[in-house]
Design a protein around this motif. Structure first.
Motif, PDB file in Angstrom:
ATOM      1  N   TYR A  37      31.727  34.432 -74.662  1.00 48.66           N
ATOM      2  CA  TYR A  37      32.358  35.527 -75.403  1.00 48.66           C
ATOM      3  C   TYR A  37      31.428  36.303 -76.312  1.00 48.66           C
ATOM      4  CZ  TYR A  37      36.261  32.818 -73.773  1.00 48.66           C
ATOM      5  OH  TYR A  37      37.126  32.127 -72.967  1.00 48.66           O
ATOM      6  N   SER A  44      41.077  40.866 -74.500  1.00 48.75           N
ATOM      7  CA  SER A  44      42.104  39.850 -74.264  1.00 48.75           C
ATOM      8  C   SER A  44      42.184  38.927 -75.490  1.00 48.75           C
ATOM      9  CB  SER A  44      41.756  39.022 -73.028  1.00 48.75           C
ATOM     10  OG  SER A  44      40.613  38.213 -73.284  1.00 48.75           O
ATOM     11  N   ASP A  45      43.301  38.219 -75.601  1.00 52.63           N
ATOM     12  CA  ASP A  45      43.444  37.248 -76.688  1.00 52.63           C
ATOM     13  C   ASP A  45      42.325  36.219 -76.632  1.00 52.63           C
ATOM     14  OD1 ASP A  45      45.727  38.585 -77.477  1.00 52.63           O
ATOM     15  OD2 ASP A  45      47.117  37.078 -76.693  1.00 52.63           O
ATOM     16  N   GLU A  46      41.943  35.832 -75.426  1.00 53.80           N
ATOM     17  CA  GLU A  46      40.870  34.846 -75.251  1.00 53.80           C
ATOM     18  C   GLU A  46      39.528  35.400 -75.759  1.00 53.80           C
ATOM     19  OE1 GLU A  46      39.083  32.011 -71.689  1.00 53.80           O
ATOM     20  OE2 GLU A  46      40.590  33.513 -71.212  1.00 53.80           O
ATOM     21  N   GLU A  47      39.234  36.662 -75.457  1.00 55.18           N
ATOM     22  CA  GLU A  47      37.989  37.273 -75.940  1.00 55.18           C
ATOM     23  C   GLU A  47      37.980  37.372 -77.465  1.00 55.18           C
ATOM     24  OE1 GLU A  47      36.326  40.632 -73.068  1.00 55.18           O
ATOM     25  OE2 GLU A  47      38.506  40.834 -73.409  1.00 55.18           O
ATOM     26  N   GLY A  65      37.566  33.875 -78.925  1.00 55.54           N
ATOM     27  CA  GLY A  65      36.208  33.401 -78.668  1.00 55.54           C
ATOM     28  C   GLY A  65      35.183  34.074 -79.556  1.00 55.54           C
TER      29      GLY A  65
END
Length: 125
Positions: A33, A67-70, A73
């Motif tokens: 990320y 994204s929520d993940e990015e 991270g």
């Protein structure tokens, strides 16, 4: 020269080139990320830049389009870099300039981590 964060992402910016390995950097952190490296013109004893791997011009662009993940991270990476640099106990400052009035010079989201000395007031008075 400050940039306009409403413009499209520029693949030729210096951070995009660092991410592609075209320009060397003194990297201190690298994951899926984010990448972090020492600033080439440090403004404090510790001055590290943390950039997301994605093509985001500004904090606004990132918060609206990543994204929520990015997002998770990247935020976790900033904390990990500060801990690894050993600056949590003494304190540090995070700075993300966005746009012309803030003086953003590179059209890729980046967070500065400043530490290693008393940093004074946040803004000149």
């Amino acid at each position: 020269m400050p940039i306009d964060p409403t413009q499209p992402y520029d693949d030729q910016n210096i951070f995009a080139k660092i991410l592609r390995g075209e320009i060397p950097a003194k990297t201190v952190y690298d994951d899926d990320y984010a990448v972090a490296f020492h600033d080439i013109a440090p403004q404090a004893p510790h001055h590290i830049l943390v950039i997301p791997r994605g093509r985001y011009v500004s904090w606004d662009d990132f918060s609206a389009n990543a994204s929520d993940e990015e997002i998770a991270g990247f935020v976790r990476a900033v904390g990990a870099v500060a801990r690894a640099a050993g600056v949590v106990e003494s304190g540090y400052r995070l700075l993300a300039n966005v746009g012309l009035d803030a003086g953003q010079e590179v059209p890729h989201l980046h967070v500065h981590i400043f530490a290693g000395q008393p940093l004074g007031p946040m803004l000149s008075r």
